[in-house]
Structure formats: C-alpha cells, structure tokens
Design a protein around this motif. Structure first.
Motif, PDB file in Angstrom:
ATOM      1  N   SER A 139       0.855  -1.319   0.020  1.00  0.00           N
ATOM      2  CA  SER A 139       0.057  -0.066   0.274  1.00  0.00           C
ATOM      3  C   SER A 139       0.787   1.134  -0.074  1.00  0.00           C
ATOM      4  O   SER A 139       0.707   2.169  -0.756  1.00  0.00           O
ATOM      5  N   LEU A 140       1.727   1.258   0.827  1.00  0.00           N
ATOM      6  CA  LEU A 140       2.647   2.374   0.866  1.00  0.00           C
ATOM      7  C   LEU A 140       3.482   2.551  -0.290  1.00  0.00           C
ATOM      8  O   LEU A 140       3.670   3.873  -0.771  1.00  0.00           O
ATOM      9  N   ARG A 141       4.031   1.657  -1.048  1.00  0.00           N
ATOM     10  CA  ARG A 141       4.853   1.730  -2.170  1.00  0.00           C
ATOM     11  C   ARG A 141       3.681   2.502  -3.215  1.00  0.00           C
ATOM     12  O   ARG A 141       4.140   3.320  -4.188  1.00  0.00           O
ATOM     13  N   GLU A 142       2.594   1.896  -3.263  1.00  0.00           N
ATOM     14  CA  GLU A 142       1.764   2.495  -4.401  1.00  0.00           C
ATOM     15  C   GLU A 142       1.200   3.890  -4.042  1.00  0.00           C
ATOM     16  O   GLU A 142       0.735   4.367  -4.964  1.00  0.00           O
ATOM     17  N   MET A 143       1.368   4.461  -2.957  1.00  0.00           N
ATOM     18  CA  MET A 143       1.273   5.880  -2.450  1.00  0.00           C
ATOM     19  C   MET A 143       2.337   6.422  -2.809  1.00  0.00           C
ATOM     20  O   MET A 143       2.313   7.711  -2.339  1.00  0.00           O
ATOM     21  N   GLY A 144       3.264   6.018  -3.247  1.00  0.00           N
ATOM     22  CA  GLY A 144       4.381   6.828  -3.747  1.00  0.00           C
ATOM     23  C   GLY A 144       5.642   6.961  -2.710  1.00  0.00           C
ATOM     24  O   GLY A 144       6.718   7.613  -2.907  1.00  0.00           O
ATOM     25  N   ILE A 145       5.767   5.924  -1.680  1.00  0.00           N
ATOM     26  CA  ILE A 145       6.898   5.943  -0.865  1.00  0.00           C
ATOM     27  C   ILE A 145       8.051   5.349  -1.634  1.00  0.00           C
ATOM     28  O   ILE A 145       7.899   4.175  -2.352  1.00  0.00           O
ATOM     29  N   ASN A 146       9.265   5.891  -1.402  1.00  0.00           N
ATOM     30  CA  ASN A 146      10.478   5.141  -2.238  1.00  0.00           C
ATOM     31  C   ASN A 146      11.237   4.719  -1.233  1.00  0.00           C
ATOM     32  O   ASN A 146      11.413   5.146  -0.112  1.00  0.00           O
ATOM     33  N   SER A 147      12.291   3.923  -1.687  1.00  0.00           N
ATOM     34  CA  SER A 147      13.388   3.514  -0.669  1.00  0.00           C
ATOM     35  C   SER A 147      14.246   4.460  -0.076  1.00  0.00           C
ATOM     36  O   SER A 147      14.927   4.255   1.086  1.00  0.00           O
ATOM     37  N   THR A 148      14.566   5.639  -0.668  1.00  0.00           N
ATOM     38  CA  THR A 148      15.314   6.764   0.128  1.00  0.00           C
ATOM     39  C   THR A 148      14.601   7.843   0.877  1.00  0.00           C
ATOM     40  O   THR A 148      15.093   9.020   1.346  1.00  0.00           O
ATOM     41  N   ASP A 149      13.116   7.681   0.931  1.00  0.00           N
ATOM     42  CA  ASP A 149      12.556   8.353   1.677  1.00  0.00           C
ATOM     43  C   ASP A 149      12.584   8.524   3.168  1.00  0.00           C
ATOM     44  O   ASP A 149      13.158   7.725   3.927  1.00  0.00           O
TER      45      ASP A 149
END
Length: 269
Positions: free
Chosen positions: A17-27
């Motif tokens: 869910s969080l990836r689909e909401m735009g969270i990236n590995s470097t955030d």
C-alpha cells in the motif's frame, strides 16, 4: 476460510500500500500511528518495524518518543515539591515513552535506533541519517527549526499517518514554533555532572485553537495528499514542507485576528 483471510492485514499488505502511495526506498518518513488501526496484524510491532525498514531501506524512519510523565506536575505547591524530588532525571536509553502508542516504545528500544536529547519531547530515528537527525540540540523550542522537525524539513521528509488523523499529527507543531508566538516556560529533570537538576526551557502554546482537524481539512483541499484505507482507519501521506508552509500562513492569520479581537491596534508606526 477466505473470509477470515480478508480480516488479516499483514506487513506485506502495508508495504505494498505504501509503495503504491509513492513511498520510495530513499524517503525520510515522519511516522505517527495507531497499531489498532491495522486490525489483525500478524507479528504486531516486530512485523511493522520490519516492513518499514524494508520499505525505506536507504532512507530514514522517525517517530516521537515523548516522555510526558517527566513534565512539571500541575498540583498544589506542597505536593509539587515532593513529587519533583522523587521524579527521575531523563535518560535517553532508560526513560520510557509515555502518552503515545505502544509501537513508539518498541521502536525506541531497538538497537539500530537512536534517540535525541530532549527530556520531554524527544524523537527516535532509524536509517542512514539518524545521527544527524537526533544530534544534540538546545531544549528551547523543541519543535522548532533547530530541532528534529527542522532537520526533517531539510531532508524533504514525508509525513505518514497510519490510522491517525491531523488531530494527533506533529507537523503543526513545527509551524506553530516558527511564527514568533509568545514564549511559555516548561521544566524537566536532567542529569548534569551526575546530579539531577530541573531545567527550564522555552516553548510556545501548541494547538491553541484546537483546530488541527479543520486545518487538515483545508490542507487537503489545496495540496496533494495520498489516502488509502486500513482495516480500522486510513493512511495519510503528504510532504512536510507543504504542510508547514500552509500551516504557518493559517496560524499567522488566526493569531492576527485573535490579537485584533483582544484589542491590539496593530504595529506602531
């Protein structure tokens, strides 16, 4: 059996869910949460921490680690002195998190996590910039630009609310600390040269108008906010800098109206 599966929300579900909401590995993520909003979550705090670490494996996770039980007691004078003598000094390793969700204490206790030095309003951080984020700072204006929240601005942090709303969001604190409000004084016990000392520090009145939800509603209308459902709540994700800009303007206008209603004539010319 399939119906039972639909009641289970796992670390994999959350990460997706969080990836689909735009969270990236470097955030860099400033997280506030309510564990119960995740419903039946196998592994509880352990699984949640693992999911967040995998999600931003090259970034940072920051959560509040407040020790509100160390605030100066608001009781009659003769009791206050007795209580203050018995209260322990703040210890970044030993002092527990109080007044927040149980996950905050679990997070603080992990060996990869560091905590900053504020005796009441500390934060804990995990990730590549954790030393910089929690580097010792003045106790004054704990939510100001010289503290942890200000450092998160410079890292272009995102705010992630997992099952919480704007009412318990910490982002307004930074805005309210940045608009030259009158200072108030608080006290906390700290160790100085091995001795417990009650020290004073400056803060500002927070949530003065009890309007964080109203503020958030108006923010939603003007800025991009990602929203998704949890089993017993919602996820909200937005940019910290966007929110602080909006909230500063919001509270400067409100404070001006408040002063005018109180009889202020405006600045002298």
């Amino acid at each position: 059996m399939e119906e039972d599966r639909e009641l289970i929300y796992s670390d994999t579900d959350l990460a997706q869910s969080l990836r689909e909401m735009g969270i990236n590995s470097t955030d860099t993520l400033l997280v506030n949460l309510r564990m119960s909003a995740l419903g039946f979550f196998p592994g509880k705090q352990q699984s949640l921490f693992s999911a967040l670490k995998l999600l931003v494996k090259d970034g940072n996770i920051i959560l509040p680690s407040f020790s509100l039980h160390l605030k100066e007691p608001q009781v009659r004078a003769e009791l206050k002195e007795k209580i203050m003598k018995k209260m322990p000094a703040f210890d970044s390793e030993a002092t527990p998190v109080t007044g927040l969700d149980s996950f905050m204490e679990y997070f603080r206790m992990q060996k990869e996590v560091l905590r900053d030095n504020h005796p009441i309003y500390s934060f804990s951080a995990w990730g590549k910039d954790k030393e910089t984020i929690v580097k010792a700072h003045t106790f004054d204006l704990p939510f100001g630009k010289q503290g942890v929240l200000g450092r998160l601005l410079r890292l272009n942090a995102k705010v992630v609310c997992l099952g919480t709303n704007f009412e318990t969001c910490l982002a307004p604190y930074l805005a309210e600390s940045a608009i030259s409000r009158p200072l108030i004084q608080e006290k906390a016990p700290v160790l100085i040269a091995g001795e417990k000392v009650w020290v004073s520090f400056n803060n500002v009145e927070l949530n003065k108008y009890h309007d964080y939800e109203d503020l958030g509603t108006h923010f939603l209308q003007k800025y991009p906010v990602k929203i998704a459902n949890l089993p017993a709540g919602q996820i909200l994700i937005f940019n910290l800098q966007d929110f602080v800009n909006f909230a500063c303007d919001w509270y400067q206008k409100k404070d001006r109206v408040h002063l005018l209603n109180a009889g202020w004539k405006g600045p002298e010319i």
